[in-house]
Each structure stands twice: as C-alpha cells, then as structure tokens.
Design an enzyme around this catalytic site. Structure first.
Site, PDB file in Angstrom:
ATOM      1  N   LEU A  62     -46.494 -26.380  76.339  1.00 23.41           N
ATOM      2  CA  LEU A  62     -47.059 -27.281  75.324  1.00 23.41           C
ATOM      3  C   LEU A  62     -47.635 -26.532  74.127  1.00 23.41           C
ATOM      4  O   LEU A  62     -48.461 -27.071  73.403  1.00 23.41           O
ATOM      5  CB  LEU A  62     -48.104 -28.227  75.938  1.00 23.41           C
ATOM      6  CG  LEU A  62     -47.556 -29.211  76.973  1.00 23.41           C
ATOM      7  CD1 LEU A  62     -48.657 -30.183  77.426  1.00 23.41           C
ATOM      8  CD2 LEU A  62     -46.376 -30.016  76.419  1.00 23.41           C
ATOM      9  N   GLY A  68     -34.563 -14.900  53.076  1.00 21.05           N
ATOM     10  CA  GLY A  68     -33.768 -15.002  54.313  1.00 21.05           C
ATOM     11  C   GLY A  68     -32.813 -16.179  54.381  1.00 21.05           C
ATOM     12  O   GLY A  68     -32.269 -16.462  55.444  1.00 21.05           O
ATOM     13  N   GLY A  88     -44.501 -28.148  72.293  1.00 17.96           N
ATOM     14  CA  GLY A  88     -43.964 -29.412  72.806  1.00 17.96           C
ATOM     15  C   GLY A  88     -45.032 -30.497  72.892  1.00 17.96           C
ATOM     16  O   GLY A  88     -46.218 -30.250  72.645  1.00 17.96           O
ATOM     17  N   TYR A 114     -36.022 -13.818  63.603  1.00 19.54           N
ATOM     18  CA  TYR A 114     -35.698 -14.958  64.467  1.00 19.54           C
ATOM     19  C   TYR A 114     -34.271 -14.829  65.004  1.00 19.54           C
ATOM     20  O   TYR A 114     -34.030 -14.880  66.218  1.00 19.54           O
ATOM     21  CB  TYR A 114     -35.878 -16.277  63.691  1.00 19.54           C
ATOM     22  CG  TYR A 114     -35.244 -17.449  64.377  1.00 19.54           C
ATOM     23  CD1 TYR A 114     -35.717 -17.883  65.613  1.00 19.54           C
ATOM     24  CD2 TYR A 114     -34.161 -18.129  63.800  1.00 19.54           C
ATOM     25  CE1 TYR A 114     -35.111 -18.958  66.271  1.00 19.54           C
ATOM     26  CE2 TYR A 114     -33.561 -19.197  64.446  1.00 19.54           C
ATOM     27  CZ  TYR A 114     -34.039 -19.603  65.667  1.00 19.54           C
ATOM     28  OH  TYR A 114     -33.436 -20.659  66.310  1.00 19.54           O
TER      29      TYR A 114
END
Ligand code: UDP
Length: 329
Positions: free
Chosen positions: A33, A284, A36, A141
């Site tokens: 969480l 990016g 989420g 990422y």
C-alpha cells in the site's frame, strides 16, 4: 490457477485481479500500500499487506496458498523521479524483486508474469517497435525494468524458471463500470492531468515541448487500455507451463497519438476546453514510441479491444466523474 498478484492494489494490478477472478482463478493480493489502494481490491479476494521483499512472509503466503504463478506489478514507475533518485529506483524495482524471486525459488514457485515497459528500449531506431530491437534505456526507470528482465532470463536457464515480460506502452483508461481507475500521487500522466485541467480541478496542463520532429511537434505515444493490458496477463498463463519459457511481448495498440491529439480527444469527450501552456521538453522523453504488438497477437491471440482514443479517454473520464478524489472519494 492459484495466482499471487504482487501490487494487486495498484493501477494495472487491480484491473488484472478483477479479470483473473472473473476467469475463475483463485487470486491472492499482496501489496504494501505504498502506492496501492485497499479499495481497489475486490471484496472477497484475500489481501495481505507487506513488502514483497519480506521473504519469510512471502514464503508463508506462497506455501499456504499453494501459489502456482506470481503476477508482479509492484514498483516505482515515474520516469522523472527515477532520474532524480536512481538508487531508490534500483533498490525498489530490482533489489526487492530479487527478494521476491528468492522467496519463489525457495518455495519452488517458478512462474512469473512481469510488468516491464517500452522504456527498456530507450530511443529506438525503428517504428513501430518490435521485441527484438536493442534495449538501451535512457532513464533509471527503464534500466531497472531491463535489469529484472535479464535476471529472469538467467533464472530461466539456471532454474527452469518460466516467465513472460510484458513491455507496456502507455497504460490508460479505467474499468468500464467506473469502479476502479488511475489514482497516482502525485499524478504525472497526461490523460488524468488533461481531464483534471478540463474540469478546472488542476492548473492548466503543461505540454512538454512542441518542437519535436513529429507532425504537430508534440510527442507521439501509444495509449493502451488498462483492461487490454490485463487481458494479456491471463492469455499468457498456459504458455508458462513449459519450464524455462522466456517470453517477451510489447503491448500497445500500434497507433501513435500526439499530445495535442490527446488534448483534442479529452475536449471531445468532456465537452470542455483543456487549458494548457507549452513549456520546454521534459528530460528523458523520446519523440515517438509506438508498438508492434504482432507477436502478442500471433502467439497469444491478444488484440486490444479499445483502439479509439476517445473510447479509452471516456472510461478515464467516467472514473474521474465517479471519484473526483480517486479512491479517497
Ligand atoms: N506530457 C505532457 N504534459 C504532462 C504529462 C505528460 O506533455 O503534464 C507528455 C509527455 O511528454 C509524453 C506524453 O505526454 O510525451 C505521455 O506522458 P506520460 O507521463 O503520461 O507517460 P510516459 O510516456 O512518460 O510513460
């Protein structure tokens, strides 16, 4: 199958949980969480709250629930943030995934569906993008997702581990019934920000650059509906039965859309203007990214049900109207 959905309270994970339950799988959700929302997990679906790196607890769940396959959606996903905090991204997305994999191997669970990204390709040499293009991510990422793909590849050889890595293009939209949708904090994605700007809930949208070498000068992306992404996760399950399966699929509609086209779509769907200002390019951002999903089509029989941008935006809009504050509403 008995499926553990890691990150099942998040955006894409929660859509997948619903489809998996509807398809008759026995689903358990694991989510810390940190991003989420508990309200995204359907009533009646067992939900455990802890870190995926918590090996003893993960092992317990895998064992007690007789898990056969793990769908792994958990991770940090903000490109800009990853540029500022590369170590944090590596620790979350790679380090914690490795712990999850250790727990799986210890319990002899050797099947995973992994959320990867088109950001693993970097600035591709060819459009539309096929799975065999070189992967040279241009931000941390994308690098973290590529690192996990490589780790999974090694485990397939050394351990007979079977996996599918789905390289998502731009996940968008919400469940057709408006019950779940996108709720990030902070929100950085184009469609929710454009809808919020149209509704006057946010300041004018910033368009990141209109001097790209594209037809209207704004970036081209491939917006694919979140329920279409989820469907691929179920379609691939039978192919994971073979030990050592290494499967990579792009998931996109194959249709490039510019930022300006997205704004026009939001204006059509909401019936309101999207206030916006053009600002410099964002670090990016490649000029264009769009998928060839021919491999998923041929091997999985997968085809996006949402192809029209307006249809995707409509589901997102419905969610925003139903839940102006997201799950906190
Ligand atoms: N974008 C934009 N303004 C925003 C957010 C996004 O112009 O406030 C552009 C961004 O430069 C990219 C596209 O919209 O070309 C999609 O960006 P998003 O952050 O939604 O997804 P990403 O492509 O980064 O995964």
């Amino acid at each position: 199958m008995n499926v553990l959905v890691v990150g099942g309270a998040g955006y894409i994970g929660s859509h997948c949980v619903r489809q998996a339950v509807a398809a008759g799988h026995r689903v358990v959700v694991l989510d810390d969480l940190s991003q989420g929302h508990p309200a995204a997990v359907p009533a009646g679906v067992p939900f455990v709250r802890f870190d995926m790196a918590d090996e003893p607890n993960v092992r317990l769940v895998l064992r007690e629930q007789a898990i056969e396959v793990v769908m792994h959606f958990a991770g940090l996903t903000n490109v800009g943030e990853s540029v500022r905090q590369p170590e944090r991204y590596h620790e979350h997305n790679v380090g914690r995934t490795k712990k999850l994999l250790d727990a799986m191997l210890a319990e002899e669970v050797r099947r995973m569906v992994f959320s990867s990204t088109c950001a693993t390709y970097g600035v591709p040499e060819q459009m539309p993008m096929t799975e065999n293009l070189p992967q040279h991510p241009i931000n941390p990422y994308g690098q973290t997702k590529l690192d996990v793909e490589r780790t999974l590849g090694h485990l397939a050889i050394s351990e007979g581990f079977s996996f599918a890595a789905f390289r998502y293009f731009n996940a968008a939209g919400a469940a057709a019934d408006g019950s779940i949708g996108e709720d990030h904090f902070p929100e950085t994605h184009l469609i929710p920000l454009a809808i919020a700007a149209a509704l006057g809930r946010r300041p004018p949208l910033q368009v990141f650059g209109d001097d790209y070498p594209t037809p209207d000068g704004t970036c081209l992306r491939d917006y694919v509906h979140v329920d279409d992404l989820a469907a691929a996760h179920l379609a691939v399950l039978p192919r994971l039965a073979a030990p050592g399966a290494r499967l990579y699929y792009n998931l996109g509609t194959g249709v490039p859309r510019s930022v300006k086209e997205v704004l026009a779509s939001v204006e059509r769907v909401t019936g309101r203007a999207v206030p916006h200002v053009v600002v410099p390019r964002r670090e990016g951002d490649p000029p264009e990214l769009f998928a060839s999903a021919d491999k998923a089509r041929a091997e999985l029989g997968w085809a996006p049900r949402y192809v029209e941008l307006d249809a995707i935006v409509e589901t997102a809009y419905r969610w925003h109207l139903a839940r102006p504050q997201g799950f906190a509403s």
